[in-house]
Design a protein around this motif. Structure first.
Motif, mmCIF file in Angstrom:
data_model
loop_
_atom_site.group_PDB
_atom_site.id
_atom_site.type_symbol
_atom_site.label_atom_id
_atom_site.label_comp_id
_atom_site.label_asym_id
_atom_site.label_seq_id
_atom_site.Cartn_x
_atom_site.Cartn_y
_atom_site.Cartn_z
ATOM 1 N N ASP A 1 36.549 38.693 40.227
ATOM 2 C CA ASP A 1 36.134 40.139 40.491
ATOM 3 C C ASP A 1 36.154 40.686 42.082
ATOM 4 O OD1 ASP A 1 34.100 38.708 40.738
ATOM 5 O OD2 ASP A 1 32.731 40.006 39.645
ATOM 6 N N ASP A 2 36.758 39.682 42.817
ATOM 7 C CA ASP A 2 36.830 40.123 44.341
ATOM 8 C C ASP A 2 38.256 40.736 44.365
ATOM 9 O OD1 ASP A 2 36.792 40.359 47.149
ATOM 10 O OD2 ASP A 2 36.696 38.188 47.232
ATOM 11 N N PHE A 3 38.471 41.991 44.779
ATOM 12 C CA PHE A 3 39.509 42.898 44.570
ATOM 13 C C PHE A 3 40.068 43.040 46.099
ATOM 14 C CE2 PHE A 3 37.289 44.809 40.944
ATOM 15 C CZ PHE A 3 37.933 44.100 39.750
ATOM 16 N N ARG B 1 48.617 35.863 41.362
ATOM 17 C CA ARG B 1 48.241 34.529 42.126
ATOM 18 C C ARG B 1 48.248 34.750 43.717
ATOM 19 N NH1 ARG B 1 50.843 29.507 39.873
ATOM 20 N NH2 ARG B 1 52.651 30.866 40.030
ATOM 21 N N ASP B 2 47.992 36.186 44.125
ATOM 22 C CA ASP B 2 48.181 36.342 45.459
ATOM 23 C C ASP B 2 46.916 36.242 46.320
ATOM 24 O OD1 ASP B 2 46.808 38.588 44.495
ATOM 25 O OD2 ASP B 2 48.424 39.959 45.375
ATOM 26 N N GLY B 3 45.688 35.789 45.692
ATOM 27 C CA GLY B 3 44.748 35.518 46.521
ATOM 28 C C GLY B 3 43.648 36.677 46.313
ATOM 29 N N TYR B 4 44.129 37.770 45.455
ATOM 30 C CA TYR B 4 43.139 39.072 45.100
ATOM 31 C C TYR B 4 43.028 39.149 43.559
ATOM 32 C CZ TYR B 4 44.512 39.973 50.131
ATOM 33 O OH TYR B 4 44.607 39.673 51.532
ATOM 34 N N ALA B 5 41.776 39.694 43.340
ATOM 35 C CA ALA B 5 41.689 39.952 42.019
ATOM 36 C C ALA B 5 42.486 41.071 41.505
ATOM 37 C CB ALA B 5 40.086 39.743 41.456
ATOM 38 N N ASP B 6 42.924 41.159 40.180
ATOM 39 C CA ASP B 6 43.369 42.251 39.827
ATOM 40 C C ASP B 6 42.550 42.883 38.670
ATOM 41 O OD1 ASP B 6 45.833 41.912 41.420
ATOM 42 O OD2 ASP B 6 46.241 40.264 40.003
ATOM 43 N N LEU B 7 42.324 44.357 38.478
ATOM 44 C CA LEU B 7 41.786 44.878 37.675
ATOM 45 C C LEU B 7 42.443 45.414 36.446
ATOM 46 C CD1 LEU B 7 39.031 46.098 36.765
ATOM 47 C CD2 LEU B 7 39.595 48.304 37.830
ATOM 48 N N VAL B 8 42.172 45.074 35.263
ATOM 49 C CA VAL B 8 42.750 45.246 33.848
ATOM 50 C C VAL B 8 42.004 46.409 33.104
ATOM 51 C CG1 VAL B 8 44.005 44.480 31.800
ATOM 52 C CG2 VAL B 8 43.650 43.164 33.805
ATOM 53 N N ILE B 9 42.707 47.562 32.927
ATOM 54 C CA ILE B 9 42.119 48.712 32.159
ATOM 55 C C ILE B 9 42.734 49.054 31.134
ATOM 56 C CG2 ILE B 9 41.552 51.244 32.553
ATOM 57 C CD1 ILE B 9 41.903 50.461 35.599
ATOM 58 N N GLY B 10 42.049 49.243 29.657
ATOM 59 C CA GLY B 10 42.212 49.605 28.632
ATOM 60 C C GLY B 10 42.038 51.346 28.535
ATOM 61 N N LEU C 1 42.127 47.986 45.727
ATOM 62 C CA LEU C 1 42.903 48.169 44.523
ATOM 63 C C LEU C 1 43.850 49.189 44.991
ATOM 64 C CD1 LEU C 1 40.230 47.824 41.958
ATOM 65 C CD2 LEU C 1 42.157 46.443 41.924
ATOM 66 N N SER C 2 45.154 49.102 44.603
ATOM 67 C CA SER C 2 46.316 50.142 44.451
ATOM 68 C C SER C 2 47.489 49.491 43.770
ATOM 69 C CB SER C 2 46.678 50.420 46.092
ATOM 70 O OG SER C 2 47.091 49.079 46.738
ATOM 71 N N GLY C 3 48.279 50.524 43.219
ATOM 72 C CA GLY C 3 49.242 50.321 42.649
ATOM 73 C C GLY C 3 48.993 49.880 41.262
ATOM 74 N N GLY C 4 50.109 49.396 40.510
ATOM 75 C CA GLY C 4 49.754 48.782 39.090
ATOM 76 C C GLY C 4 51.026 48.851 38.323
ATOM 77 N N THR D 1 46.696 48.747 31.468
ATOM 78 C CA THR D 1 47.218 48.795 32.848
ATOM 79 C C THR D 1 46.463 47.733 33.693
ATOM 80 O OG1 THR D 1 47.354 51.337 32.767
ATOM 81 C CG2 THR D 1 47.485 50.544 34.892
ATOM 82 N N VAL D 2 47.555 47.320 34.660
ATOM 83 C CA VAL D 2 46.844 46.202 35.796
ATOM 84 C C VAL D 2 47.210 47.086 37.123
ATOM 85 C CG1 VAL D 2 47.293 43.998 36.771
ATOM 86 C CG2 VAL D 2 47.897 44.175 34.616
ATOM 87 N N VAL D 3 46.098 47.230 37.517
ATOM 88 C CA VAL D 3 45.765 47.625 38.987
ATOM 89 C C VAL D 3 45.767 46.552 39.914
ATOM 90 C CG1 VAL D 3 44.787 49.458 40.723
ATOM 91 C CG2 VAL D 3 44.868 49.721 38.072
ATOM 92 N N TRP D 4 46.627 46.344 40.986
ATOM 93 C CA TRP D 4 46.930 45.268 41.876
ATOM 94 C C TRP D 4 45.598 45.327 42.982
ATOM 95 C CZ3 TRP D 4 49.616 42.073 39.004
ATOM 96 C CH2 TRP D 4 50.519 42.431 38.445
ATOM 97 N N GLY D 5 44.997 44.150 43.076
ATOM 98 C CA GLY D 5 44.149 43.932 44.303
ATOM 99 C C GLY D 5 45.031 43.598 45.498
ATOM 100 N N GLY D 6 44.290 43.724 46.592
ATOM 101 C CA GLY D 6 44.803 43.617 47.952
ATOM 102 C C GLY D 6 43.909 43.513 48.915
#
Length: 482
Positions: free
Chosen positions: A41-43, A115-124, A149-152, A140-145
Protein backbone atom coordinates in the motif's frame (compact mmCIF):
# COMPACT_ATOMS: atom_id res chain seq x y z
CA UNK A 1 -16.84 -3.20 0.36
CA UNK A 2 -20.31 -1.78 1.04
CA UNK A 3 -22.18 -3.76 3.65
CA UNK A 4 -24.76 -1.33 5.00
CA UNK A 5 -28.07 0.08 3.86
CA UNK A 6 -28.13 3.57 2.50
CA UNK A 7 -29.75 6.25 4.64
CA UNK A 8 -32.16 8.80 3.14
CA UNK A 9 -30.32 11.18 0.83
CA UNK A 10 -29.88 14.83 1.69
CA UNK A 11 -29.31 17.72 -0.68
CA UNK A 12 -26.72 17.06 -3.36
CA UNK A 13 -23.52 19.05 -3.70
CA UNK A 14 -23.56 22.05 -5.97
CA UNK A 15 -22.57 21.49 -9.57
CA UNK A 16 -19.60 23.80 -9.16
CA UNK A 17 -18.09 21.80 -6.32
CA UNK A 18 -18.89 18.44 -7.91
CA UNK A 19 -17.32 19.53 -11.18
CA UNK A 20 -14.05 20.06 -9.37
CA UNK A 21 -13.77 16.30 -9.07
CA UNK A 22 -13.42 15.96 -12.84
CA UNK A 23 -10.00 17.58 -12.74
CA UNK A 24 -6.69 15.76 -12.52
CA UNK A 25 -5.90 14.35 -9.03
CA UNK A 26 -4.35 16.69 -6.49
CA UNK A 27 -1.03 15.43 -5.18
CA UNK A 28 1.19 17.37 -2.82
CA UNK A 29 3.17 14.45 -1.39
CA UNK A 30 6.93 14.75 -1.74
CA UNK A 31 8.37 12.87 -4.74
CA UNK A 32 10.07 9.54 -4.08
CA UNK A 33 12.69 7.40 -5.74
CA UNK A 34 11.44 4.07 -7.10
CA UNK A 35 12.68 1.01 -5.22
CA UNK A 36 11.61 -2.62 -4.91
CA UNK A 37 8.14 -2.80 -3.40
CA UNK A 38 8.27 -3.01 0.38
CA UNK A 39 4.60 -2.48 1.14
CA UNK A 40 1.50 -3.41 -0.83
CA UNK A 41 0.00 0.00 0.00
CA UNK A 42 2.93 2.36 -0.73
CA UNK A 43 1.68 4.03 -3.89
CA UNK A 44 4.49 6.59 -4.33
CA UNK A 45 7.42 4.38 -3.27
CA UNK A 46 8.62 6.63 -0.45
CA UNK A 47 8.77 3.79 2.10
CA UNK A 48 5.59 4.77 3.96
CA UNK A 49 2.24 3.04 3.79
CA UNK A 50 -0.70 5.05 2.45
CA UNK A 51 -4.42 5.11 3.25
CA UNK A 52 -7.22 4.80 0.68
CA UNK A 53 -10.76 5.72 1.71
CA UNK A 54 -13.93 5.40 -0.37
CA UNK A 55 -16.79 7.86 -0.68
CA UNK A 56 -18.94 5.75 -3.03
CA UNK A 57 -21.98 8.02 -3.14
CA UNK A 58 -20.09 11.19 -4.04
CA UNK A 59 -21.67 13.20 -6.87
CA UNK A 60 -19.25 13.71 -9.74
CA UNK A 61 -19.95 16.02 -12.66
CA UNK A 62 -23.60 16.24 -11.61
CA UNK A 63 -24.02 12.45 -11.45
CA UNK A 64 -25.24 11.25 -8.06
CA UNK A 65 -23.77 8.18 -6.41
CA UNK A 66 -20.93 8.13 -8.93
CA UNK A 67 -18.24 7.66 -6.28
CA UNK A 68 -14.76 8.85 -5.38
CA UNK A 69 -11.68 7.49 -3.61
CA UNK A 70 -9.34 9.60 -1.48
CA UNK A 71 -5.72 8.48 -0.98
CA UNK A 72 -3.74 10.08 1.86
CA UNK A 73 0.01 9.52 1.63
CA UNK A 74 1.96 8.39 4.68
CA UNK A 75 5.06 10.13 6.02
CA UNK A 76 7.21 10.34 9.15
CA UNK A 77 4.40 12.48 10.55
CA UNK A 78 1.64 10.12 9.43
CA UNK A 79 -1.12 11.24 7.09
CA UNK A 80 -2.69 14.63 6.57
CA UNK A 81 -5.60 15.97 4.58
CA UNK A 82 -3.31 17.93 2.27
CA UNK A 83 -1.07 15.09 1.01
CA UNK A 84 -3.62 13.34 -1.13
CA UNK A 85 -4.91 12.18 -4.46
CA UNK A 86 -8.63 12.19 -5.27
CA UNK A 87 -9.75 9.66 -7.88
CA UNK A 88 -13.03 9.39 -9.78
CA UNK A 89 -13.96 7.92 -13.13
CA UNK A 90 -13.70 11.44 -14.52
CA UNK A 91 -10.08 11.79 -13.37
CA UNK A 92 -7.74 12.09 -16.35
CA UNK A 93 -6.27 8.69 -17.23
CA UNK A 94 -8.73 6.66 -15.17
CA UNK A 95 -10.85 4.38 -17.39
CA UNK A 96 -14.57 4.95 -17.74
CA UNK A 97 -16.87 7.86 -17.06
CA UNK A 98 -18.54 8.88 -13.83
CA UNK A 99 -22.19 7.85 -14.11
CA UNK A 100 -25.14 7.89 -11.78
CA UNK A 101 -25.12 4.90 -9.45
CA UNK A 102 -21.66 3.54 -10.36
CA UNK A 103 -20.48 3.62 -6.70
CA UNK A 104 -16.82 3.78 -7.65
CA UNK A 105 -14.88 2.69 -4.57
CA UNK A 106 -17.24 0.02 -3.26
CA UNK A 107 -14.27 -2.31 -2.74
CA UNK A 108 -10.55 -1.49 -2.47
CA UNK A 109 -7.35 -3.53 -2.45
CA UNK A 110 -3.75 -2.96 -3.50
CA UNK A 111 -0.45 -4.50 -4.53
CA UNK A 112 2.36 -4.04 -7.05
CA UNK A 113 0.58 -5.67 -9.98
CA UNK A 114 3.07 -4.61 -12.68
CA UNK A 115 6.21 -5.06 -10.53
CA UNK A 116 7.57 -1.55 -11.06
CA UNK A 117 8.32 -0.89 -7.39
CA UNK A 118 5.11 1.02 -6.69
CA UNK A 119 1.88 -0.34 -5.24
CA UNK A 120 -1.19 -0.06 -7.44
CA UNK A 121 -4.75 0.58 -6.23
CA UNK A 122 -7.59 -1.71 -7.34
CA UNK A 123 -11.10 -0.24 -7.20
CA UNK A 124 -14.46 -1.98 -7.55
CA UNK A 125 -17.58 -0.20 -8.85
CA UNK A 126 -20.56 -2.47 -8.22
CA UNK A 127 -23.15 -0.21 -9.84
CA UNK A 128 -21.40 0.09 -13.19
CA UNK A 129 -23.60 -0.90 -16.12
CA UNK A 130 -21.77 -3.15 -18.61
CA UNK A 131 -23.50 -2.82 -21.95
CA UNK A 132 -27.12 -3.79 -21.36
CA UNK A 133 -26.26 -5.51 -18.06
CA UNK A 134 -27.43 -3.19 -15.29
CA UNK A 135 -25.18 -3.23 -12.21
CA UNK A 136 -22.80 -5.64 -13.89
CA UNK A 137 -19.92 -4.06 -12.01
CA UNK A 138 -16.39 -3.13 -12.99
CA UNK A 139 -12.82 -3.26 -11.66
CA UNK A 140 -10.19 -0.58 -12.26
CA UNK A 141 -6.45 -0.63 -11.57
CA UNK A 142 -4.90 2.80 -10.92
CA UNK A 143 -1.11 2.69 -11.27
CA UNK A 144 1.28 3.82 -8.58
CA UNK A 145 4.33 5.86 -9.42
CA UNK A 146 6.93 8.32 -8.15
CA UNK A 147 4.35 11.11 -7.97
CA UNK A 148 1.60 8.92 -6.59
CA UNK A 149 -1.41 7.34 -8.29
CA UNK A 150 -2.31 8.18 -11.86
CA UNK A 151 -3.60 6.55 -15.03
CA UNK A 152 -5.21 3.16 -15.00
CA UNK A 153 -6.65 0.16 -16.75
CA UNK A 154 -9.90 -1.77 -16.50
CA UNK A 155 -9.94 -5.45 -15.55
CA UNK A 156 -12.57 -6.98 -17.80
CA UNK A 157 -15.29 -9.25 -16.47
CA UNK A 158 -14.85 -12.65 -18.18
CA UNK A 159 -18.50 -13.65 -17.61
CA UNK A 160 -20.67 -10.54 -17.66
CA UNK A 161 -24.02 -12.32 -17.88
CA UNK A 162 -23.22 -14.86 -15.13
CA UNK A 163 -23.53 -12.48 -12.18
CA UNK A 164 -23.92 -8.89 -11.03
CA UNK A 165 -21.69 -6.55 -9.03
CA UNK A 166 -18.40 -7.84 -10.41
CA UNK A 167 -15.79 -6.25 -8.14
CA UNK A 168 -17.85 -6.25 -4.95
CA UNK A 169 -14.93 -8.07 -3.29
CA UNK A 170 -11.22 -7.95 -4.14
CA UNK A 171 -7.92 -9.42 -2.92
CA UNK A 172 -4.32 -9.29 -4.16
CA UNK A 173 -1.74 -12.01 -3.46
CA UNK A 174 0.72 -14.38 -5.10
CA UNK A 175 -1.49 -17.46 -5.24
CA UNK A 176 0.91 -19.57 -7.36
CA UNK A 177 4.30 -18.74 -5.83
CA UNK A 178 5.74 -17.46 -9.10
CA UNK A 179 6.71 -14.11 -7.58
CA UNK A 180 3.94 -12.24 -9.36
CA UNK A 181 0.88 -11.03 -7.49
CA UNK A 182 -2.52 -12.08 -8.75
CA UNK A 183 -5.91 -10.37 -8.42
CA UNK A 184 -8.99 -12.22 -7.14
CA UNK A 185 -12.39 -10.71 -7.96
CA UNK A 186 -15.76 -11.70 -6.47
CA UNK A 187 -19.34 -10.94 -7.41
CA UNK A 188 -22.92 -11.91 -6.53
CA UNK A 189 -22.49 -15.20 -8.41
CA UNK A 190 -20.76 -18.44 -7.43
CA UNK A 191 -17.65 -17.67 -9.47
CA UNK A 192 -14.41 -16.03 -8.32
CA UNK A 193 -12.07 -14.93 -11.07
CA UNK A 194 -8.30 -15.06 -10.64
CA UNK A 195 -6.41 -12.63 -12.89
CA UNK A 196 -2.86 -13.94 -13.11
CA UNK A 197 0.20 -11.87 -12.28
CA UNK A 198 2.33 -10.38 -14.99
CA UNK A 199 0.13 -7.28 -15.33
CA UNK A 200 1.30 -4.59 -17.71
CA UNK A 201 -0.08 -1.12 -18.26
CA UNK A 202 -0.63 -1.95 -21.93
CA UNK A 203 -2.19 -5.41 -21.68
CA UNK A 204 -3.43 -5.91 -18.12
CA UNK A 205 -3.30 -9.40 -16.59
CA UNK A 206 -1.24 -12.19 -18.14
CA UNK A 207 -4.31 -14.48 -18.12
CA UNK A 208 -7.38 -15.30 -16.06
CA UNK A 209 -9.29 -18.35 -14.87
CA UNK A 210 -12.32 -19.14 -12.75
CA UNK A 211 -11.89 -20.62 -9.29
CA UNK A 212 -14.33 -23.52 -9.46
CA UNK A 213 -15.99 -23.30 -6.04
CA UNK A 214 -18.52 -26.05 -6.90
CA UNK A 215 -15.75 -28.61 -7.31
CA UNK A 216 -14.35 -28.19 -3.81
CA UNK A 217 -17.27 -27.24 -1.58
CA UNK A 218 -19.98 -29.59 -2.77
CA UNK A 219 -22.41 -26.79 -3.40
CA UNK A 220 -20.39 -23.75 -4.30
CA UNK A 221 -20.23 -20.28 -2.81
CA UNK A 222 -23.27 -18.09 -3.23
CA UNK A 223 -21.72 -14.66 -3.56
CA UNK A 224 -18.16 -13.85 -2.48
CA UNK A 225 -19.06 -11.17 0.04
CA UNK A 226 -15.44 -10.53 0.96
CA UNK A 227 -12.01 -11.82 -0.04
CA UNK A 228 -8.78 -11.78 1.93
CA UNK A 229 -5.28 -13.00 1.11
CA UNK A 230 -2.69 -14.26 3.60
CA UNK A 231 -0.30 -17.13 4.18
CA UNK A 232 -2.14 -19.45 6.58
CA UNK A 233 0.11 -22.52 6.08
CA UNK A 234 3.51 -20.79 6.09
CA UNK A 235 4.64 -21.90 2.65
CA UNK A 236 5.54 -18.39 1.54
CA UNK A 237 2.62 -17.93 -0.85
CA UNK A 238 -0.77 -16.30 -0.39
CA UNK A 239 -3.87 -18.32 0.41
CA UNK A 240 -7.40 -17.06 -0.26
CA UNK A 241 -10.11 -16.64 2.38
CA UNK A 242 -13.67 -16.14 1.14
CA UNK A 243 -16.71 -15.03 3.12
CA UNK A 244 -20.09 -16.07 1.82
CA UNK A 245 -22.90 -18.60 1.87
CA UNK A 246 -22.62 -22.23 0.87
CA UNK A 247 -24.95 -22.76 -2.04
CA UNK A 248 -27.37 -25.60 -1.38
CA UNK A 249 -27.03 -25.73 2.42
CA UNK A 250 -27.39 -21.94 2.89
CA UNK A 251 -24.82 -22.10 5.68
CA UNK A 252 -22.91 -18.86 6.21
CA UNK A 253 -19.20 -18.95 6.86
CA UNK A 254 -15.60 -18.77 5.73
CA UNK A 255 -14.04 -20.77 2.89
CA UNK A 256 -10.27 -21.32 2.86
CA UNK A 257 -8.31 -22.08 -0.33
CA UNK A 258 -4.60 -22.95 -0.13
CA UNK A 259 -2.14 -21.81 -2.78
CA UNK A 260 0.13 -24.01 -4.90
CA UNK A 261 2.04 -23.78 -8.16
CA UNK A 262 -1.08 -25.16 -9.87
CA UNK A 263 -3.32 -22.54 -8.26
CA UNK A 264 -5.76 -22.51 -5.36
CA UNK A 265 -7.23 -25.67 -3.85
CA UNK A 266 -10.01 -25.95 -1.29
CA UNK A 267 -8.96 -26.67 2.30
CA UNK A 268 -11.98 -26.16 4.56
CA UNK A 269 -15.27 -24.44 5.22
CA UNK A 270 -15.68 -22.78 8.62
CA UNK A 271 -19.43 -22.85 9.30
CA UNK A 272 -19.36 -19.89 11.66
CA UNK A 273 -22.17 -17.65 10.46
CA UNK A 274 -19.61 -15.08 9.28
CA UNK A 275 -21.28 -14.39 5.97
CA UNK A 276 -19.77 -11.00 5.19
CA UNK A 277 -16.25 -10.61 6.51
CA UNK A 278 -12.98 -12.34 7.41
CA UNK A 279 -9.40 -11.07 7.53
CA UNK A 280 -5.97 -12.68 7.95
CA UNK A 281 -3.06 -11.82 10.28
CA UNK A 282 -0.56 -13.57 12.55
CA UNK A 283 -2.16 -13.20 15.98
CA UNK A 284 0.24 -15.46 17.92
CA UNK A 285 3.50 -14.66 16.14
CA UNK A 286 4.18 -18.24 14.99
CA UNK A 287 4.67 -17.36 11.32
CA UNK A 288 1.28 -18.65 10.18
CA UNK A 289 -1.55 -16.36 9.17
CA UNK A 290 -4.68 -16.70 11.31
CA UNK A 291 -8.24 -16.09 10.15
CA UNK A 292 -10.46 -13.66 12.05
CA UNK A 293 -14.15 -13.78 11.13
CA UNK A 294 -17.09 -11.68 12.34
CA UNK A 295 -20.70 -12.69 12.95
CA UNK A 296 -23.14 -9.85 13.54
CA UNK A 297 -25.22 -11.62 16.19
CA UNK A 298 -27.08 -14.93 16.12
CA UNK A 299 -28.56 -15.10 19.62
CA UNK A 300 -26.24 -18.02 20.44
CA UNK A 301 -22.67 -16.74 20.39
CA UNK A 302 -23.84 -13.17 20.90
CA UNK A 303 -26.73 -10.76 20.64
CA UNK A 304 -24.83 -7.94 19.00
CA UNK A 305 -21.98 -9.64 17.19
CA UNK A 306 -18.88 -11.69 17.84
CA UNK A 307 -15.38 -12.19 16.46
CA UNK A 308 -13.80 -15.66 16.14
CA UNK A 309 -10.11 -16.46 15.58
CA UNK A 310 -8.94 -19.59 13.75
CA UNK A 311 -5.22 -20.30 13.99
CA UNK A 312 -3.17 -21.21 10.95
CA UNK A 313 -0.66 -24.06 10.76
CA UNK A 314 1.37 -26.16 8.36
CA UNK A 315 -1.79 -27.95 7.18
CA UNK A 316 -3.85 -24.79 6.86
CA UNK A 317 -6.46 -23.23 9.12
CA UNK A 318 -7.68 -25.17 12.16
CA UNK A 319 -11.40 -25.79 11.95
CA UNK A 320 -12.20 -24.98 15.59
CA UNK A 321 -11.88 -21.39 16.82
CA UNK A 322 -9.08 -20.52 19.21
CA UNK A 323 -11.55 -18.09 20.79
CA UNK A 324 -14.81 -16.27 20.16
CA UNK A 325 -15.10 -12.78 21.63
CA UNK A 326 -18.10 -10.49 22.09
CA UNK A 327 -18.73 -7.41 24.20
CA UNK A 328 -19.55 -9.55 27.24
CA UNK A 329 -16.15 -11.27 27.11
CA UNK A 330 -14.03 -10.40 30.18
CA UNK A 331 -11.73 -7.47 29.44
CA UNK A 332 -13.80 -6.15 26.52
CA UNK A 333 -15.44 -2.76 27.17
CA UNK A 334 -19.18 -2.39 26.66
CA UNK A 335 -21.99 -4.93 26.69
CA UNK A 336 -23.33 -7.51 24.25
CA UNK A 337 -26.47 -5.78 23.03
CA UNK A 338 -28.82 -6.71 20.25
CA UNK A 339 -28.06 -5.22 16.82
CA UNK A 340 -24.82 -3.45 17.80
CA UNK A 341 -23.01 -5.16 14.90
CA UNK A 342 -19.79 -5.77 16.78
CA UNK A 343 -17.53 -6.79 13.89
CA UNK A 344 -19.15 -4.89 11.02
CA UNK A 345 -15.56 -4.22 9.93
CA UNK A 346 -12.21 -5.74 10.90
CA UNK A 347 -8.53 -5.02 10.39
CA UNK A 348 -5.42 -6.85 11.62
CA UNK A 349 -1.91 -5.50 12.38
CA UNK A 350 0.48 -5.06 15.33
CA UNK A 351 -0.35 -1.78 17.08
CA UNK A 352 2.19 -1.97 19.94
CA UNK A 353 5.19 -3.61 18.27
CA UNK A 354 5.18 -6.76 20.43
CA UNK A 355 5.24 -9.13 17.45
CA UNK A 356 1.59 -10.18 17.74
CA UNK A 357 -1.07 -8.87 15.38
CA UNK A 358 -3.98 -7.08 17.01
CA UNK A 359 -7.54 -6.72 15.69
CA UNK A 360 -9.59 -3.55 15.25
CA UNK A 361 -13.33 -4.22 15.45
CA UNK A 362 -15.95 -1.75 14.24
CA UNK A 363 -19.32 -1.54 15.99
CA UNK A 364 -21.15 1.04 13.93
CA UNK A 365 -24.60 0.61 15.56
CA UNK A 366 -23.34 1.10 19.11
CA UNK A 367 -25.41 3.60 21.10
CA UNK A 368 -23.37 6.10 23.12
CA UNK A 369 -25.53 7.58 25.87
CA UNK A 370 -28.57 9.06 24.17
CA UNK A 371 -26.88 9.05 20.75
CA UNK A 372 -28.26 6.12 18.75
CA UNK A 373 -26.03 4.43 16.17
CA UNK A 374 -23.11 6.65 17.20
CA UNK A 375 -20.61 3.82 16.82
CA UNK A 376 -17.44 2.60 18.50
CA UNK A 377 -14.20 0.74 17.77
CA UNK A 378 -12.60 -1.95 19.93
CA UNK A 379 -8.96 -3.04 19.62
CA UNK A 380 -8.35 -6.65 20.72
CA UNK A 381 -4.83 -7.83 21.54
CA UNK A 382 -2.89 -10.66 19.98
CA UNK A 383 -0.77 -12.85 22.28
CA UNK A 384 1.36 -15.99 22.09
CA UNK A 385 -1.86 -17.97 22.60
CA UNK A 386 -3.84 -16.01 20.01
CA UNK A 387 -6.58 -13.41 20.34
CA UNK A 388 -7.70 -12.25 23.78
CA UNK A 389 -10.19 -9.84 25.34
CA UNK A 390 -7.71 -8.98 28.09
CA UNK A 391 -6.36 -5.47 27.70
CA UNK A 392 -8.85 -4.49 25.00
CA UNK A 393 -9.24 -0.79 24.21
CA UNK A 394 -12.41 0.99 23.13
CA UNK A 395 -12.82 4.31 21.33
CA UNK A 396 -15.78 6.52 20.50
CA UNK A 397 -16.07 10.17 19.57
CA UNK A 398 -16.59 10.84 23.27
CA UNK A 399 -13.21 9.31 24.16
CA UNK A 400 -10.81 11.97 25.44
CA UNK A 401 -8.55 13.09 22.61
CA UNK A 402 -10.74 11.77 19.78
CA UNK A 403 -11.99 14.69 17.67
CA UNK A 404 -15.71 15.43 17.64
CA UNK A 405 -18.67 14.28 19.70
CA UNK A 406 -20.69 11.08 19.52
CA UNK A 407 -23.96 11.95 17.77
CA UNK A 408 -26.92 9.98 16.49
CA UNK A 409 -26.22 8.15 13.21
CA UNK A 410 -22.52 9.09 13.05
CA UNK A 411 -21.63 5.40 12.57
CA UNK A 412 -18.10 5.75 13.95
CA UNK A 413 -16.45 2.45 13.08
CA UNK A 414 -18.17 1.98 9.73
CA UNK A 415 -14.69 1.15 8.42
CA UNK A 416 -11.43 0.49 10.26
CA UNK A 417 -7.85 0.12 9.08
CA UNK A 418 -4.72 -0.84 11.04
CA UNK A 419 -1.60 0.23 9.17
CA UNK A 420 1.71 1.84 10.13
CA UNK A 421 1.42 5.17 8.31
CA UNK A 422 4.37 6.92 10.00
CA UNK A 423 6.96 4.15 9.78
CA UNK A 424 7.59 3.74 13.52
CA UNK A 425 6.89 0.00 13.49
CA UNK A 426 3.50 0.28 15.19
CA UNK A 427 0.22 0.14 13.32
CA UNK A 428 -1.98 3.22 13.52
CA UNK A 429 -5.78 3.09 13.66
CA UNK A 430 -7.80 4.81 10.96
CA UNK A 431 -11.55 4.94 11.54
CA UNK A 432 -14.41 6.32 9.50
CA UNK A 433 -17.75 7.70 10.61
CA UNK A 434 -19.61 7.62 7.32
CA UNK A 435 -22.70 9.25 8.81
CA UNK A 436 -20.88 12.27 10.27
CA UNK A 437 -22.56 15.56 9.34
CA UNK A 438 -25.63 13.86 7.92
CA UNK A 439 -24.12 11.96 6.08
CA UNK A 440 -21.07 13.50 4.46
CA UNK A 441 -18.72 11.27 6.45
CA UNK A 442 -15.35 11.78 8.11
CA UNK A 443 -12.07 9.96 8.75
CA UNK A 444 -10.17 9.78 12.07
CA UNK A 445 -6.56 8.77 12.62
CA UNK A 446 -5.14 7.57 15.95
CA UNK A 447 -1.52 6.52 16.41
CA UNK A 448 -0.10 3.23 17.58
CA UNK A 449 2.35 3.14 20.47
CA UNK A 450 4.12 0.70 22.79
CA UNK A 451 1.09 0.85 25.08
CA UNK A 452 -1.44 0.41 22.27
CA UNK A 453 -3.54 2.93 20.38
CA UNK A 454 -3.21 6.46 21.74
CA UNK A 455 -5.34 9.55 21.15
CA UNK A 456 -2.30 11.81 21.41
CA UNK A 457 -1.96 13.76 18.15
CA UNK A 458 -5.25 12.31 16.84
CA UNK A 459 -6.56 14.03 13.73
CA UNK A 460 -9.72 13.97 11.64
CA UNK A 461 -10.82 15.34 8.31
CA UNK A 462 -14.06 15.64 6.41
CA UNK A 463 -14.88 15.81 2.70
CA UNK A 464 -14.12 19.50 2.20
CA UNK A 465 -10.57 19.24 3.49
CA UNK A 466 -9.71 16.47 1.01
CA UNK A 467 -11.21 18.09 -2.07
CA UNK A 468 -14.66 16.51 -2.07
CA UNK A 469 -18.02 18.34 -2.03
CA UNK A 470 -18.79 19.96 1.30
CA UNK A 471 -22.46 18.98 1.37
CA UNK A 472 -24.68 16.20 0.15
CA UNK A 473 -24.70 12.44 0.34
CA UNK A 474 -21.08 11.23 0.10
CA UNK A 475 -20.52 8.57 2.76
CA UNK A 476 -16.80 9.30 3.04
CA UNK A 477 -15.31 6.29 4.79
CA UNK A 478 -17.96 3.73 3.92
CA UNK A 479 -15.01 1.63 2.78
CA UNK A 480 -11.26 1.58 3.39
CA UNK A 481 -8.36 -0.21 1.79
CA UNK A 482 -8.03 -3.85 2.83
Amino acid sequence: MLRHHRLPSLALATATVAAALTAAPLLTAAPATAAPTKYADDFNGDGYRDLATAAPYTPVGGKTDAGAVVVNYGSANGISASRRTVLTQNTAGVPGTAEQGDRFGTALTSGDLNRDGYADLVIGSVGEDVGSDADGGSVTVVWGGKSGLSGGRGVSDPAVSAHDEYGMSLAVGDFTGDGRVDLAVGSTGDDIWIHRGGFTKAAGAASHHELDTDLYTGGGIYGAQSLAAGDVNGDGTADLVVSGQQDGTYDDGTFVYLSSAAGLTYQTFLKNGAWELAVVGDLNGDGYGDVVAATYGDGVKSLGGSVSAYLGGADGVRTQPQTTINQDTPGVPGADEEEDWFGNDLSVADVNGDGYADVAVGTLFEDIGSADIAGSVTVLRGTSAGLTGTGAQSFTQNTAGVPGTAETADRFGASVRLSDLNGDGKADLSVSADGENHPAGAVYHLRGSASGITTSKAISFGPGSVGLPTSGYLRLGQGMLR
